[in-house]
Design a protein around this motif. Structure first.
Motif, PDB file in Angstrom:
ATOM      1  N   GLY A 274     -10.081  14.862 -13.193  1.00 51.57           N
ATOM      2  CA  GLY A 274      -9.588  15.753 -12.335  1.00 51.57           C
ATOM      3  C   GLY A 274      -9.692  17.208 -13.096  1.00 51.57           C
ATOM      4  N   GLY A 275     -10.235  18.228 -12.202  1.00 53.15           N
ATOM      5  CA  GLY A 275     -10.724  19.277 -12.789  1.00 53.15           C
ATOM      6  C   GLY A 275      -9.399  20.481 -12.727  1.00 53.15           C
ATOM      7  N   LYS A 276      -9.724  21.406 -13.191  1.00 53.66           N
ATOM      8  CA  LYS A 276      -8.573  22.611 -13.126  1.00 53.66           C
ATOM      9  C   LYS A 276      -8.384  22.896 -11.533  1.00 53.66           C
ATOM     10  N   ALA A 277      -7.062  23.027 -11.095  1.00 56.10           N
ATOM     11  CA  ALA A 277      -6.515  23.457  -9.698  1.00 56.10           C
ATOM     12  C   ALA A 277      -6.737  24.773  -9.565  1.00 56.10           C
ATOM     13  N   ARG A 278      -7.011  25.739 -10.716  1.00 54.07           N
ATOM     14  CA  ARG A 278      -6.875  27.097 -10.458  1.00 54.07           C
ATOM     15  C   ARG A 278      -8.177  27.639 -11.156  1.00 54.07           C
ATOM     16  N   ALA A 279      -8.720  28.916 -10.721  1.00 54.81           N
ATOM     17  CA  ALA A 279      -9.968  29.393 -11.721  1.00 54.81           C
ATOM     18  C   ALA A 279      -9.238  30.510 -12.519  1.00 54.81           C
ATOM     19  N   LEU A 283     -13.424  33.485 -14.508  1.00 54.02           N
ATOM     20  CA  LEU A 283     -14.313  33.205 -13.023  1.00 54.02           C
ATOM     21  C   LEU A 283     -14.266  34.133 -12.093  1.00 54.02           C
ATOM     22  N   THR A 284     -13.212  34.667 -11.755  1.00 49.09           N
ATOM     23  CA  THR A 284     -12.907  35.228 -10.459  1.00 49.09           C
ATOM     24  C   THR A 284     -13.496  36.883 -10.593  1.00 49.09           C
TER      25      THR A 284
ATOM     26  N   LEU B  92     -17.961  23.541  -9.519  1.00 51.43           N
ATOM     27  CA  LEU B  92     -16.458  24.268  -9.626  1.00 51.43           C
ATOM     28  C   LEU B  92     -15.699  23.019  -8.687  1.00 51.43           C
ATOM     29  N   THR B  93     -14.351  23.330  -9.171  1.00 56.08           N
ATOM     30  CA  THR B  93     -13.372  22.409  -8.522  1.00 56.08           C
ATOM     31  C   THR B  93     -12.774  23.152  -7.123  1.00 56.08           C
ATOM     32  N   GLY B  95      -9.976  24.179  -5.893  1.00 56.01           N
ATOM     33  CA  GLY B  95      -9.161  25.348  -6.188  1.00 56.01           C
ATOM     34  C   GLY B  95      -9.833  26.504  -6.937  1.00 56.01           C
ATOM     35  N   GLN B  96     -10.898  26.325  -7.755  1.00 61.17           N
ATOM     36  CA  GLN B  96     -11.543  27.271  -8.300  1.00 61.17           C
ATOM     37  C   GLN B  96     -12.415  27.966  -7.246  1.00 61.17           C
ATOM     38  N   ASP B  99      -9.999  30.543  -5.613  1.00 66.17           N
ATOM     39  CA  ASP B  99      -9.558  31.406  -6.082  1.00 66.17           C
ATOM     40  C   ASP B  99     -11.046  32.527  -6.397  1.00 66.17           C
ATOM     41  N   VAL B 100     -12.059  31.980  -6.659  1.00 65.23           N
ATOM     42  CA  VAL B 100     -13.162  32.902  -6.781  1.00 65.23           C
ATOM     43  C   VAL B 100     -13.459  33.452  -5.379  1.00 65.23           C
ATOM     44  N   PRO B 124      -7.105  20.078  -4.895  1.00 67.09           N
ATOM     45  CA  PRO B 124      -7.813  21.162  -5.541  1.00 67.09           C
ATOM     46  C   PRO B 124      -8.507  20.911  -6.884  1.00 67.09           C
ATOM     47  N   ARG B 125      -8.173  19.666  -7.238  1.00 64.16           N
ATOM     48  CA  ARG B 125      -8.540  19.266  -8.689  1.00 64.16           C
ATOM     49  C   ARG B 125      -9.906  18.687  -8.578  1.00 64.16           C
TER      50      ARG B 125
END
Lengths: 532, 299
Positions: A274-279, A283-284, B92-93, B95-96, B99-100, B124-125
């Protein structure tokens, strides 16, 4: 219906799909190899010349990058070719096999195509089996061309030696193709499958290098490339390493087929975590996002640039000695009055380095069009990102990145050269020669930006220009092209430092061309339709 | 009323091929507009011209009073857009990606983001490359609904969603309407448009062929009649305003133009009507009539 049902049909479809690409691989590997050995008898007419060349293998650095040194006492053409070229032909065959296998197995699964295929009257493992068959066949093709071709190319090369050479190449190719077949089952992405397989190939290269330099057999046996070399083509051929290939290939193939049989379509054995749920904050913003997306591209080029720099630094002195008594090789080198041979050698090496850096820079710039075509550009631009701003990031990543490649390689080459010659001045000269290439590289970036703005459909032309200038740089001196042809190349505008004197004006002119191209590109990209 | 979007006589050529010809379209503040047409009819091209991604060949395109081409960046700040084919960065996930895109857009509501991820049941993961088409669409929808904008543009937003998620999408659009936001919903799911939209424009081969409220559209068209009579009414079939005649014993089914309704009703009554069912055409029937019509029958 068996698990192999439909293998024959899939095999025929695969041949059709791959015919052009695979043919290019096969012909490039085998025919280019044969062409490259064509000039050997002319270059080394006497046994004495050949023995001179054999001395090169005394150097550990060259031994690491060439063969194990069998037959060095009586250096025949066959022994020379096997020592110096087997490695590279085998590695090329291995890459061909890895990419071909992954392209036709895991990549198809990722794109969803295999789902469509496997829903038909097709067995569970038929895709893997068909890809395996095609991979084996391609390698055998290469072997056959080599075996038939070698004795014709150079008189006196034996059939037996050519067979050991060709079969050895095919053995290495098939071995790594089979490894990648297993990796394609185990990992869940095509990128990971070819990445792991290529890393294993690199490891195999390293193991045999250690074995060859230290003359330790144990290390050689750890490497399938070492097995191929152990067949001692053209020296005293041994056939039993074929057993190692056969055993390894069968074992890996059975394992791959078994895993393929047991797993779900689209799934792997290595779970994707599982990856990150938030950036995160990095990244933003736009540059952060693009840098993140290009990090692996840059790192792999950086590794290549570093390796190239270190290798050149390490062999510079010995290679200079070699070129001192090799008139044909000198044609490659930048000629300048009063320059040492090592300096001429570095000047030539820097021109190659510029091509490498330009390759990275163009990969970044041409990605921009692919982003635009795929709709990922569209989704960014509608988030109130101005188009010139969007292009700016690619320019930054491309320009800064290519500059860093030159710096990294320059540090590696300069530091080692300085260490060998015990000269800080020499180290600086080499480093400076590397970064002096920057403007030539950036002209390609500018050309890509210009096309992106004015005529995006023709963006791939930059690759054509790049290939043309690279080829002119590589073989132009040998072809004896008219001077103006090689003079229009941006590479040619940079003086051959450190052999020649660096000049400000050439740098200024190239940077001006880059600036004009870039500004026009950024201006015109606002004026056109998005490519959708 | 406040006009947010105004397209006047807009045309777009790709080489010699006319993708749009004289397209007129307006969206008022707080209005939900349905944009109907099959694939390749010019819906996405119209939207992309509105967003300044494609340059119009003629006519005028204004959003919030600004020219769509020269003012694109300012316009984008007030627009949330979900493309028909959502492609994002595979590494990218989910969620990412949300957000981006949200942060780049600017006005992004964190609280809504969380709620929407739960409502649309998105994990989102996961890396984007493992998402299905529907899940990628959810990414763009969540980003759009969580962004503060004055105009929301959806290009076939539910084509990859399951019925449950499509109903959540409709719920979210109703909430936007409630907040007084303007929405452009391009779709070929007619029930969706019928349920949500105040006005409808139908586009065919780059031309707007019908435009108005649903009532207006219905009024312009035919009414479906199913009747059972004691005596035969077969002579009705000869009338020029009666269409698609089907007879099954004493039962008949046909469509009649609005102007012809009164005389046809009299005829049915005279024939001793036993049962009668009449209903205005569904949007689907309106739509199909425009698209399936052969020469002569065209509306």
């Amino acid at each position: 219906m068996s698990v192999f049902t439909g293998t024959g049909t899939l095999f025929r479809i695969m041949i059709r799909k791959e015919r052009v690409r695979l043919s290019i691989w096969i012909v490039s590997i085998s025919v280019l190899f044969l062409l490259s050995i064509l000039s050997f008898p002319e270059t080394y007419p006497t046994q004495e010349d050949r023995q001179g060349r054999a001395l090169l293998l005394e150097s550990p650095a060259l031994r690491a990058m060439a063969g194990p040194g069998y037959g060095i006492e009586n250096y025949t053409f066959g022994a020379m070719i096997t020592n110096e070229m087997f490695l590279y032909v085998a590695v090329a065959a291995a890459f061909m096999s890895i990419f071909m296998i992954v392209r036709n197995t895991r990549a198809e699964e990722e794109s969803g195509l295999s789902e469509l295929v496997k829903a038909g009257a097709v067995g569970r493992v038929s895709m893997s089996a068909a890809a395996f068959l095609l991979m084996v066949l391609s390698n055998l093709f290469i072997a056959v061309i080599i075996i038939i071709g070698m004795p014709y190319t150079i008189e006196g090369l034996s059939w037996e030696g050519a067979s050991a050479f060709g079969i050895g190449v095919a053995g290495v190719g098939i071995m790594f193709g089979t490894i990648s077949l297993l990796m394609a089952q185990v990992s869940e992405s095509a990128g990971a499958a070819s990445g792991i397989s290529s890393a294993l190939l690199g490891l195999a290269f390293l193991f045999r290098a250690v074995g060859d330099v230290a003359s330790v057999d144990a290390w050689r046996w750890l490497s399938p490339i070492g097995w191929g070399q152990a067949m001692r083509a053209f020296v005293d051929e041994r056939w039993w390493p074929l057993g190692l290939f056969g055993g390894g290939i069968i074992l890996l193939a059975v394992a791959a087929i078994y895993v393929d049989y047991r797993r779900d379509d689209g799934a792997g054995v290595l779970r994707v975590q599982g990856g990150k749920a938030r950036a995160g904050g990095g990244l933003t913003h736009l540059l952060g996002l693009q840098s993140f997306l290009f990090r692996w591209v840059f790192l792999s080029w950086a590794a290549g640039a570093a390796l190239y720099g270190v290798a050149m630094g390490a062999i510079s002195e010995e290679a200079a000695d070699f070129f001192a008594d090799n008139p044909i090789g000198e044609d490659f080198l930048v000629q300048a009055e009063g320059a040492t041979l090592a300096e001429s050698l570095f000047a030539t090496y820097m021109a190659f380095l510029a091509m490498l850096a330009a390759g990275y820079a163009l990969q970044v710039m041409t990605k921009m069009l692919r982003e635009e075509k795929s709709g990922r550009g569209e989704i960014l631009l509608v988030q109130s990102v101005p188009r010139p701003r969007w292009m700016l990031d690619y320019l930054l990543i491309s320009c800064v990145g290519s500059f860093m490649l030159l710096v990294i390689s320059g540090i590696g080459a300069g530091a080692l050269y300085g260490y060998y010659t015990d000269s800080a001045d020499g180290a600086w000269k080499v480093f400076f020669a590397a970064i002096a290439q920057t403007p030539a590289v950036w002209v390609f970036v500018g050309l890509a930006a210009l096309l992106m703005g004015l005529w995006p459909k023709a963006l791939s032309l930059v690759w054509l220009v790049y290939t043309a200038f690279t080829l002119i740089g590589l073989i132009g001196p040998l072809l004896q092209l008219p001077e103006w042809v090689s003079d229009i190349s941006p590479y040619a505008q940079i003086p051959g430092v450190p052999a020649e004197e660096w000049t400000v004006w050439s740098t200024v002119i190239l940077l001006a061309v880059f600036a004009v191209f870039t500004v026009v590109g950024m201006y015109t990209i606002r004026k056109r339709d998005l490519v959708i | 009323m406040n006009e947010l979007v105004k397209l006047e006589g807009v045309s777009k050529y790709f080489g010699k091929h006319a993708a749009l010809e004289h397209v007129d379209l307006t969206i008022q503040n707080g209005e939900t507009i349905g944009f109907l047409g099959p694939n390749g009819s010019g819906k996405s091209t119209t939207i992309r011209v509105m967003l300044g991604l494609l340059k119009k060949s003629g006519g005028e395109v204004k959003l919030f009073g600004k020219d769509a081409w020269t003012g694109a960046v300012d316009i984008h700040k007030r627009v949330a857009y979900v493309p028909g084919d959502v492609n994002v960065w595979p590494n990218l996930t989910g969620g990412q990606v949300i957000d981006v895109l949200g942060k780049l857009h600017g006005k992004f509501n964190e609280e809504k983001r969380q709620q929407l991820i739960e409502r649309f049941q998105l994990d989102p993961r996961k890396k984007s490359k493992t998402y299905s088409k529907g899940n990628r669409q959810k990414l763009a929808l969540i980003t759009a609904f969580a962004s503060e904008a004055d105009l929301y543009i959806f290009d076939e937003p539910t084509s990859g969603l399951d019925p449950l998620m499509a109903s959540i999408f409709r719920e979210c659009v109703r909430e936007l309407k409630h907040e007084g936001k303007a929405v452009l919903l391009s779709s070929h799911i007619l029930a969706e448009v019928e349920e949500l939209c105040d006005r409808v424009s139908i586009i065919k081969e780059g031309k707007i062929i019908e435009s108005g409220t649903l009532e207006e559209l219905r009024h312009l068209t035919r009414i479906s009649i199913t009747a059972e009579t004691k005596e035969t009414v077969a002579s009705l079939v000869e009338r020029s305003d009666v269409h698609q005649w089907e007879a099954d014993g004493s039962k008949v089914h046909f469509y009649v133009d609005v102007e012809g309704l009164a005389p046809v009703m009299q005829k049915l009554a005279a024939a001793g009507v036993v049962s009668l069912e009449s209903r205005p055409p569904t949007l689907e029937e309106i739509f199909l009539r425009h698209y399936e019509s052969k020469a002569g029958e065209a509306g």
